[in-house]
Design a protein around this motif. Structure first.
Motif, PDB file in Angstrom:
ATOM      1  N   SER A 128      -5.210   0.395  10.829  1.00  0.00           N
ATOM      2  CA  SER A 128      -4.526   1.646  11.162  1.00  0.00           C
ATOM      3  C   SER A 128      -3.173   1.737  10.478  1.00  0.00           C
ATOM      4  O   SER A 128      -2.816   2.767   9.901  1.00  0.00           O
ATOM      5  CB  SER A 128      -4.341   1.746  12.679  1.00  0.00           C
ATOM      6  OG  SER A 128      -5.579   1.804  13.338  1.00  0.00           O
ATOM      7  N   LEU A 129      -2.406   0.657  10.547  1.00  0.00           N
ATOM      8  CA  LEU A 129      -1.083   0.666   9.940  1.00  0.00           C
ATOM      9  C   LEU A 129      -1.171   0.758   8.420  1.00  0.00           C
ATOM     10  O   LEU A 129      -0.325   1.393   7.779  1.00  0.00           O
ATOM     11  CB  LEU A 129      -0.308  -0.581  10.369  1.00  0.00           C
ATOM     12  CG  LEU A 129       0.056  -0.625  11.856  1.00  0.00           C
ATOM     13  CD1 LEU A 129       0.650  -1.978  12.234  1.00  0.00           C
ATOM     14  CD2 LEU A 129       1.038   0.493  12.201  1.00  0.00           C
ATOM     15  N   LYS A 130      -2.195   0.152   7.840  1.00  0.00           N
ATOM     16  CA  LYS A 130      -2.387   0.252   6.400  1.00  0.00           C
ATOM     17  C   LYS A 130      -2.651   1.708   5.986  1.00  0.00           C
ATOM     18  O   LYS A 130      -2.085   2.212   5.013  1.00  0.00           O
ATOM     19  CB  LYS A 130      -3.559  -0.645   5.986  1.00  0.00           C
ATOM     20  CG  LYS A 130      -3.710  -0.863   4.482  1.00  0.00           C
ATOM     21  CD  LYS A 130      -4.683   0.116   3.870  1.00  0.00           C
ATOM     22  CE  LYS A 130      -4.851  -0.143   2.384  1.00  0.00           C
ATOM     23  NZ  LYS A 130      -5.532   0.980   1.690  1.00  0.00           N
ATOM     24  N   ILE A 131      -3.488   2.395   6.742  1.00  0.00           N
ATOM     25  CA  ILE A 131      -3.785   3.797   6.445  1.00  0.00           C
ATOM     26  C   ILE A 131      -2.543   4.659   6.624  1.00  0.00           C
ATOM     27  O   ILE A 131      -2.276   5.576   5.833  1.00  0.00           O
ATOM     28  CB  ILE A 131      -4.938   4.288   7.346  1.00  0.00           C
ATOM     29  CG1 ILE A 131      -6.242   3.582   6.938  1.00  0.00           C
ATOM     30  CG2 ILE A 131      -5.106   5.803   7.250  1.00  0.00           C
ATOM     31  CD1 ILE A 131      -7.391   3.820   7.889  1.00  0.00           C
ATOM     32  N   MET A 132      -1.756   4.384   7.659  1.00  0.00           N
ATOM     33  CA  MET A 132      -0.522   5.147   7.882  1.00  0.00           C
ATOM     34  C   MET A 132       0.471   4.931   6.742  1.00  0.00           C
ATOM     35  O   MET A 132       1.172   5.857   6.328  1.00  0.00           O
ATOM     36  CB  MET A 132       0.089   4.757   9.223  1.00  0.00           C
ATOM     37  CG  MET A 132      -0.743   5.200  10.417  1.00  0.00           C
ATOM     38  SD  MET A 132      -0.113   4.619  12.011  1.00  0.00           S
ATOM     39  CE  MET A 132       1.370   5.622  12.153  1.00  0.00           C
ATOM     40  N   LEU A 133       0.537   3.710   6.219  1.00  0.00           N
ATOM     41  CA  LEU A 133       1.412   3.442   5.076  1.00  0.00           C
ATOM     42  C   LEU A 133       0.905   4.149   3.818  1.00  0.00           C
ATOM     43  O   LEU A 133       1.706   4.620   3.000  1.00  0.00           O
ATOM     44  CB  LEU A 133       1.522   1.938   4.847  1.00  0.00           C
ATOM     45  CG  LEU A 133       2.381   1.189   5.873  1.00  0.00           C
ATOM     46  CD1 LEU A 133       2.170  -0.318   5.759  1.00  0.00           C
ATOM     47  CD2 LEU A 133       3.860   1.536   5.693  1.00  0.00           C
ATOM     48  N   THR A 171      -9.325   8.984  13.511  1.00  0.00           N
ATOM     49  CA  THR A 171     -10.140   8.008  14.240  1.00  0.00           C
ATOM     50  C   THR A 171     -11.197   7.402  13.337  1.00  0.00           C
ATOM     51  O   THR A 171     -11.413   6.180  13.321  1.00  0.00           O
ATOM     52  CB  THR A 171     -10.814   8.705  15.443  1.00  0.00           C
ATOM     53  OG1 THR A 171      -9.803   9.212  16.321  1.00  0.00           O
ATOM     54  CG2 THR A 171     -11.716   7.740  16.205  1.00  0.00           C
ATOM     55  N   LEU A 172     -11.851   8.250  12.553  1.00  0.00           N
ATOM     56  CA  LEU A 172     -12.920   7.796  11.661  1.00  0.00           C
ATOM     57  C   LEU A 172     -12.377   6.878  10.565  1.00  0.00           C
ATOM     58  O   LEU A 172     -12.943   5.806  10.299  1.00  0.00           O
ATOM     59  CB  LEU A 172     -13.613   9.004  11.050  1.00  0.00           C
ATOM     60  CG  LEU A 172     -14.755   8.752  10.064  1.00  0.00           C
ATOM     61  CD1 LEU A 172     -15.864   7.944  10.717  1.00  0.00           C
ATOM     62  CD2 LEU A 172     -15.294  10.085   9.552  1.00  0.00           C
ATOM     63  N   LEU A 173     -11.297   7.280   9.910  1.00  0.00           N
ATOM     64  CA  LEU A 173     -10.732   6.478   8.820  1.00  0.00           C
ATOM     65  C   LEU A 173     -10.296   5.101   9.305  1.00  0.00           C
ATOM     66  O   LEU A 173     -10.543   4.084   8.647  1.00  0.00           O
ATOM     67  CB  LEU A 173      -9.540   7.214   8.204  1.00  0.00           C
ATOM     68  CG  LEU A 173      -9.851   8.420   7.325  1.00  0.00           C
ATOM     69  CD1 LEU A 173      -8.557   9.118   6.924  1.00  0.00           C
ATOM     70  CD2 LEU A 173     -10.627   8.009   6.084  1.00  0.00           C
ATOM     71  N   SER A 174      -9.625   5.067  10.444  1.00  0.00           N
ATOM     72  CA  SER A 174      -9.116   3.798  10.961  1.00  0.00           C
ATOM     73  C   SER A 174     -10.236   2.826  11.294  1.00  0.00           C
ATOM     74  O   SER A 174     -10.249   1.676  10.844  1.00  0.00           O
ATOM     75  CB  SER A 174      -8.261   4.064  12.207  1.00  0.00           C
ATOM     76  OG  SER A 174      -7.859   2.861  12.808  1.00  0.00           O
ATOM     77  N   ALA A 175     -11.194   3.291  12.089  1.00  0.00           N
ATOM     78  CA  ALA A 175     -12.283   2.404  12.504  1.00  0.00           C
ATOM     79  C   ALA A 175     -13.173   2.025  11.328  1.00  0.00           C
ATOM     80  O   ALA A 175     -13.690   0.898  11.263  1.00  0.00           O
ATOM     81  CB  ALA A 175     -13.112   3.077  13.600  1.00  0.00           C
ATOM     82  N   SER A 233       0.818  -1.199   0.000  1.00  0.00           N
ATOM     83  CA  SER A 233       0.000   0.000   0.000  1.00  0.00           C
ATOM     84  C   SER A 233       0.860   1.259   0.000  1.00  0.00           C
ATOM     85  O   SER A 233       0.463   2.278  -0.578  1.00  0.00           O
ATOM     86  CB  SER A 233      -0.929  -0.002   1.220  1.00  0.00           C
ATOM     87  OG  SER A 233      -2.073   0.775   0.988  1.00  0.00           O
ATOM     88  N   PHE A 234       2.022   1.202   0.631  1.00  0.00           N
ATOM     89  CA  PHE A 234       2.969   2.318   0.581  1.00  0.00           C
ATOM     90  C   PHE A 234       3.350   2.593  -0.870  1.00  0.00           C
ATOM     91  O   PHE A 234       3.287   3.732  -1.336  1.00  0.00           O
ATOM     92  CB  PHE A 234       4.219   1.994   1.409  1.00  0.00           C
ATOM     93  CG  PHE A 234       5.282   3.056   1.361  1.00  0.00           C
ATOM     94  CD1 PHE A 234       5.380   3.994   2.376  1.00  0.00           C
ATOM     95  CD2 PHE A 234       6.203   3.120   0.318  1.00  0.00           C
ATOM     96  CE1 PHE A 234       6.358   4.983   2.343  1.00  0.00           C
ATOM     97  CE2 PHE A 234       7.176   4.098   0.269  1.00  0.00           C
ATOM     98  CZ  PHE A 234       7.255   5.039   1.280  1.00  0.00           C
TER      99      PHE A 234
END
Length: 375
Positions: A149-154, A336-340, A22-23
């Motif tokens: 969460s980690l996927k979104i951060m990447l 918070t919204l994106l992760s959950a 995903s990065f």
């Protein structure tokens, strides 16, 4: 599989490796849209048509993604190979995307660039669609929040890194220079794509292919897709959520100038993006961890409420300092919204048809991004 390998340990590092693709893919797409395509369009388009040509490329890319992801996701659900269900598509899409990059550099006119871009979009989404199913395929339910969460951060890290690198390199003049900076920029994008997909593929092979005895017979995807009955309500909510977020990205500068009344909106927006990004990164990980313990929906409600209230609060801002304070709350709420929300998207799907499910889920993401441009 998540249902049969719950005893497997999924550390944060292992989850980062799982979503490394995903990065590369998200960074690649964002860098192409934001930096690469505008530069190449400028070299081949008449001055009066540059915005039209760029819009055509943008809309066609979104349309191709919407067409390919659910279709290929469904194919991957029913694929059986020595590399598992998803990895063949990751490899195929990555290799053909990298091959097509040469066409971007060599395109003599817009028609050729358009055909090359359609090819890139088709192949990058052949990789990305099945890749989105990996969390649901392999991660236990009690770690899906952190994995999301980690996927979104990447996603965010890939976008920021490759946009920054591309913007810094491609602006250099190639005339008379030893290095062709445009070729170098495209090579870096391709290398990042290959590197991310390679890490993910090796992680998946070690977890999925080397443990065939753990795969239940009922893993086979049903002949007729059976989707979660709550999926359609989820898609509507995600469409509205992404539209709201993307709209501010598109029109944020005008909002700060015309509504808030700041004299230097561009500078304020730049600082605001940094603050939002920092708050978002912190909130994304924490909310993923919390959603694994109390459930996804309460965290979604908290994030959505915070984002709505802080956006209304922004209407009362009268200075850059107030804008930054409110921006930190917006960033934390959106994170918070994106992760959950992404964790909930995974939870609503089944392992047997996760590719189709996540492909359909991403239609709401694509639709929201497109709808925001029409507001």
């Amino acid at each position: 599989m998540a249902g049969t390998s719950a005893n497997e340990t999924w550390s944060s590092l292992a989850l980062i490796k799982l979503s490394a693709f995903s990065f590369g893919i998200t960074g690649f797409i964002l860098a192409m849209d934001t930096v690469i395509l505008p530069v190449f369009v400028l070299t081949i388009a008449p001055e009066g048509l540059k915005n039209t040509y760029l819009a055509i490329l943008g809309v066609s890319g979104l349309a191709m993604a919407a067409f390919v992801q659910p279709l290929v996701g469904r194919f991957s659900d029913r694929t059986r190979s020595i590399l598992g269900r998803r990895v063949p598509f990751l490899i195929w899409g990555t290799l053909f995307t990298c091959a097509a990059l040469a066409g971007v550099r060599l395109a003599p006119n817009f028609l050729v660039l358009f055909v090359v871009w359609i090819s890139i979009q088709a192949n990058i989404n052949i990789a990305y669609g099945p890749g989105l199913a990996l969390i649901r395929d392999l991660v236990p339910i009690n770690r899906i929040g952190v994995a999301s969460s980690l996927k979104i951060m990447l996603d965010a890290a890939g976008g920021m890194a490759l946009i920054a690198v591309s913007g810094a390199l491609i602006a250099n003049e190639s005339t008379g220079a030893i290095i062709d900076w445009k070729w170098l920029t495209l090579a870096i994008l391709g290398g990042s794509l290959v590197g991310g997909v390679a890490v993910t593929s090796l992680t998946v092979v070690s977890r999925e292919v080397q443990l065939p005895h753990q795969r239940p017979a009922q893993e086979e995807a049903p002949t007729t897709p059976v989707l979660n009955p709550q999926l359609w309500l989820f898609l509507v909510s995600r469409l509205l959520m992404i539209t709201s977020i993307a709209a501010f990205q598109t029109y944020g500068l005008f909002f700060l100038r015309d509504v808030v009344g700041l004299e230097e909106p561009a500078q304020a927006l730049g600082r605001m993006i940094l603050v939002i990004g920092g708050a978002l990164a912190i909130a994304v990980y924490i909310s993923g961890w919390v959603s694994d313990r109390i459930g996804r929906k309460p965290v979604v409600v908290i994030g959505a409420t915070g984002a709505a209230l802080s956006t209304l609060w922004m209407l009362t801002a009268e200075s850059s300092t107030e804008v930054l304070i409110i921006a930190s709350v917006i960033g934390a709420s959106v994170g918070t919204l994106l992760s959950a929300n992404w964790a909930l998207a995974n939870e609503l799907g089944s392992q047997r048809q996760a590719g189709l499910h996540m492909g359909i889920v991403n239609l709401a993401t694509i639709g929201g991004s497109a709808l925001a441009k029409l507001l």
